[in-house]
Design an enzyme around this catalytic site. Structure first.
Site, PDB file in Angstrom:
ATOM      1  N   LYS A 204     -21.256  86.940 -17.118  1.00 41.06           N
ATOM      2  CA  LYS A 204     -19.792  86.905 -17.171  1.00 41.06           C
ATOM      3  C   LYS A 204     -19.335  86.431 -18.550  1.00 41.06           C
ATOM      4  O   LYS A 204     -18.465  87.018 -19.161  1.00 41.06           O
ATOM      5  CB  LYS A 204     -19.284  85.972 -16.059  1.00 41.06           C
ATOM      6  N   GLU A 210     -30.077  81.301 -21.084  1.00 39.73           N
ATOM      7  CA  GLU A 210     -31.227  81.945 -20.427  1.00 39.73           C
ATOM      8  C   GLU A 210     -31.113  83.469 -20.533  1.00 39.73           C
ATOM      9  O   GLU A 210     -32.069  84.165 -20.896  1.00 39.73           O
ATOM     10  CB  GLU A 210     -31.282  81.568 -18.930  1.00 39.73           C
ATOM     11  N   GLY A 262     -18.278  83.873 -10.810  1.00 38.59           N
ATOM     12  CA  GLY A 262     -19.657  84.362 -10.923  1.00 38.59           C
ATOM     13  C   GLY A 262     -20.358  84.481  -9.581  1.00 38.59           C
ATOM     14  O   GLY A 262     -20.983  85.500  -9.266  1.00 38.59           O
ATOM     15  N   ARG A 263     -20.253  83.439  -8.740  1.00 38.32           N
ATOM     16  CA  ARG A 263     -20.996  83.464  -7.470  1.00 38.32           C
ATOM     17  C   ARG A 263     -20.307  84.309  -6.403  1.00 38.32           C
ATOM     18  O   ARG A 263     -20.788  84.401  -5.276  1.00 38.32           O
ATOM     19  CB  ARG A 263     -21.227  82.030  -6.989  1.00 38.32           C
ATOM     20  N   GLU A 348     -22.581  75.117  -5.216  1.00 37.91           N
ATOM     21  CA  GLU A 348     -21.824  75.125  -6.475  1.00 37.91           C
ATOM     22  C   GLU A 348     -20.324  75.119  -6.159  1.00 37.91           C
ATOM     23  O   GLU A 348     -19.521  74.622  -6.940  1.00 37.91           O
ATOM     24  CB  GLU A 348     -22.200  76.347  -7.331  1.00 37.91           C
ATOM     25  N   HIS A 379     -43.879  78.051  11.024  1.00 34.21           N
ATOM     26  CA  HIS A 379     -45.237  77.578  10.756  1.00 34.21           C
ATOM     27  C   HIS A 379     -45.267  76.681   9.528  1.00 34.21           C
ATOM     28  O   HIS A 379     -46.327  76.458   8.942  1.00 34.21           O
ATOM     29  CB  HIS A 379     -46.167  78.779  10.584  1.00 34.21           C
ATOM     30  N   LYS A 508     -26.547  71.452 -19.515  1.00 36.36           N
ATOM     31  CA  LYS A 508     -26.615  72.521 -20.524  1.00 36.36           C
ATOM     32  C   LYS A 508     -26.446  71.929 -21.927  1.00 36.36           C
ATOM     33  O   LYS A 508     -27.178  72.267 -22.854  1.00 36.36           O
ATOM     34  CB  LYS A 508     -25.488  73.541 -20.301  1.00 36.36           C
TER      35      LYS A 508
HETATM   36  O1  F6P Z   1     -24.380  77.458 -14.898  1.00 42.05           O
HETATM   37  C1  F6P Z   1     -23.695  77.923 -13.798  1.00 42.05           C
HETATM   38  C2  F6P Z   1     -23.076  79.262 -14.039  1.00 42.05           C
HETATM   39  O2  F6P Z   1     -21.951  79.145 -14.825  1.00 42.05           O
HETATM   40  C3  F6P Z   1     -22.779  79.943 -12.726  1.00 42.05           C
HETATM   41  O3  F6P Z   1     -21.575  79.561 -12.181  1.00 42.05           O
HETATM   42  C4  F6P Z   1     -22.862  81.377 -13.118  1.00 42.05           C
HETATM   43  O4  F6P Z   1     -23.001  82.199 -11.993  1.00 42.05           O
HETATM   44  C5  F6P Z   1     -24.078  81.363 -14.006  1.00 42.05           C
HETATM   45  O5  F6P Z   1     -23.974  80.146 -14.709  1.00 42.05           O
HETATM   46  C6  F6P Z   1     -24.231  82.511 -14.943  1.00 42.05           C
HETATM   47  O6  F6P Z   1     -23.143  82.621 -15.808  1.00 42.05           O
HETATM   48  P1  F6P Z   1     -22.907  83.933 -16.637  1.00 42.05           P
HETATM   49  O7  F6P Z   1     -22.696  85.053 -15.693  1.00 42.05           O
HETATM   50  O8  F6P Z   1     -21.699  83.649 -17.475  1.00 42.05           O
HETATM   51  O9  F6P Z   1     -24.123  84.172 -17.496  1.00 42.05           O
END
Ligand code: F6P
Length: 540
Positions: A204, A210, A262-263, A348, A379, A508
């Site tokens: 987003k 990452e 995002g979620r 979250e 199990h 972060k």
């Molecule tokens: O670190 C949490 C977060 O901001 C989430 O809310 C989000 O889904 C995820 O990181 C990824 O963010 P982006 O889509 O901006 O890479």
């Protein structure tokens, strides 16, 4: 009653019924019908989604108080404000309109938003058709594989839904890279052909470390093989400018507004990997299932409203009974990533310590959500659910039919196990029953007593079961929208903002500052002793 008076009335009611057996509530023959709700749907054939919450210690008074609480918290007004596009995400000043991605355009919403959503969906469909038909191909021919690079909301939804809809896959194979751990990129890329691999960079913000690190690694992998990476990459992002800077042309950037969290984003461009795998028609059915749940949430009276009921049962268990966790137990192997998806969606969203107005929350926030599919979990950790000292409310999900008619006996066993677990959790096994069992095995005296005590199940462990016809795209859409609205209702009742996530920021920031300290000789004197010890141990 005010909201605080209702919370108090619920606490008093709970104190009065806490010792009552759940099983005794079934002396009322109408119990199961009264403490369950259904939603009819059409999905190839007429079907019905059932929510059974009768195996809980809720009674008529408890349920009525929970409905009072929902009303006192103004759930309906808040819900209407969300659908009307009001900025209910108050800490970020944003509307919350993921429901737009799956519903008929609402003329009351800004036309620019509606146009953007409709245009983007149209572009996604055109793009997916081109990829799936081979009209848009890699340098080596039609795409055989798609890698979605994203994390959190840009990963968990597509991963979960792609797995859930495996029987519908007829597009390129889907792969996912999320973790900054290079092991995931290395393991995923091994065996893939860069010349026939399409890459989706889903972020987003287009700044997540990452995702950007993984995207650069995959781009290098393609370019190292002589493939023009930019020609085989698409971006899914709200930050089209950053995607362009990164080299992805605008015609291959699929955007979404800041009113999509995002979620909550799997319904739009973040779901592109799903659409490529199952095709636009099945993706459309997924949206339709969610839209049905949206309509139900908006229209059904609170005490017949599935998301409201699920939320208020959750409030009863977490905030009134004080149970700190909740297990989500899909008896559906293809929902094995649902618990992970729900961990982000619920924790979250509702893992907050202050109310919307910034004051301390006067009670616990949402519970820890965890789980694994049945029967595997039986199990592993079910021992604790049945006999541990903590009560863990369970949420079972089960389909009447699998997708493997040739393996119908598997499915009968699956259903039998699911129902057996909720029954066992409620019913338990008394000391007298355990003694009789031991006596039947020939034990006597102190040894009988000792062995019998290990075989006692306290029972009275609450559970909720959700049953649907089959895990189709439509049913999956319904289930996810049900959970989204449940999270919303719980958030409103707790008075928190379910749509921000400030709690992820500090880690972060610190990670960015820590990374240079891994260089040998770096000055880490400002760090605490533990962090310095660990840095010393881990420096390469
Ligand atoms: O670190 C949490 C977060 O901001 C989430 O809310 C989000 O889904 C995820 O990181 C990824 O963010 P982006 O889509 O901006 O890479």
């Amino acid at each position: 009653m005010t909201i605080e008076a209702t919370w108090k009335a619920l606490a008093t009611h709970h104190a009065g019924v806490a010792g009552r057996s759940i099983l005794s509530l079934f002396d009322d023959p109408g119990r199961a019908a009264a403490f369950s709700a259904e939603l009819a749907y059409e999905d190839g054939a007429p079907a019905s989604f059932l929510l059974d919450y009768s195996k809980t210690n809720l009674d008529v008074r408890g349920l009525a108080l929970l409905m009072d609480l929902a009303r006192a918290a103004r759930v309906e007004a808040r819900r209407d404000a969300m659908f009307a596009g009001r900025p209910i995400n108050e800490t970020e000043g944003r509307a919350v309109l993921h429901t737009m991605l799956r519903g008929a355009p609402d003329p009351a919403l800004p036309a620019a938003w509606t146009t953007e959503v409709i245009d983007t969906l149209r572009r996604m469909v055109t793009f997916a058709r081109a990829v799936r038909s081979g009209a848009f191909a890699g340098v080596g021919g039609a795409f055989t594989d798609v890698i979605n690079i994203g994390i959190g909301g840009s990963d968990l939804g597509p991963v979960m839904a792609t797995l859930a809809l495996a029987p519908y896959h007829d597009g390129p194979r889907a792969h996912f890279i999320s973790n900054v751990d290079g092991a995931q990129a290395a393991d995923t890329l091994r065996g893939l052909n860069p010349a026939t691999t399409l890459v989706i960079v889903a972020s987003k913000t287009f700044t997540t470390i990452e995702t950007m690190t993984n995207a650069a690694t995959v781009r290098d992998w393609m370019q190292g093989a002589g493939v023009d990476a930019a020609a085989q990459m698409v971006a899914v992002s709200s930050a089209g400018d950053l995607a362009a800077e990164w080299g992805i042309p605008p015609e291959r950037v699929f955007g979404f507004g800041d009113f999509i969290g995002g979620r909550y984003s799997v319904w739009g461009p973040v779901g592109l990997a799903v659409m490529l795998a199952v095709g636009p028609e099945d993706f459309g059915a997924f949206l339709d299932g969610a839209a049905l749940m949206d309509r139900h949430f908006r229209q059904a009276p609170l005490d017949r409203n599935l998301p409201v009921l699920l939320a208020m049962v959750g409030v009863w268990h977490a905030q009134i009974c004080g149970y700190a966790t909740r297990a989500v137990l899909p008896y559906d192997q293809r929902l094995s990533r649902l618990p992970a998806y729900l961990q982000q969606l619920e924790m979250e969203s509702n893992g907050k310590r202050v109310a919307m107005d910034g004051t301390d929350l006067p009670r616990s926030s949402g519970p820890v959500v965890w789980g694994e599919p049945g029967t595997n979990g039986q199990h592993a950790f079910y021992q604790m659910i049945h006999q541990g000292t903590r009560v863990i409310p369970c949420e079972f999900l089960i389909a009447a039919q699998g997708h493997e008619p040739a393996l119908a006996q598997h499915h009968r066993l699956l259903i039998a196990n699911c129902l057996a677990q909720s029954e066992a959790l409620m019913r338990g096994r008394s000391l007298a029953e355990a003694r009789a069992l031991m006596a039947a095995r020939g034990l006597t005296g102190a040894e009988l007593e000792r062995q019998a005590r290990h075989r006692v199940f306290p029972g009275d462990r609450p559970s909720v079961t959700m049953a649907y016809r089959q895990l189709t795209p439509f049913a999956l859409g319904m289930i996810l929208a049900l959970y989204e609205h449940r999270v919303f209702v719980e958030g409103v009742v707790l008075g928190i903002n379910s749509f921000d996530q400030w709690g992820v920021e500090l880690g972060k920031e610190l990670a960015l500052k820590l990374e240079p300290l891994l260089t040998p000789g770096a000055d880490d004197s400002a760090k605490d002793g533990s962090t310095r010890l660990l840095l010393g141990h881990l420096r390469g």
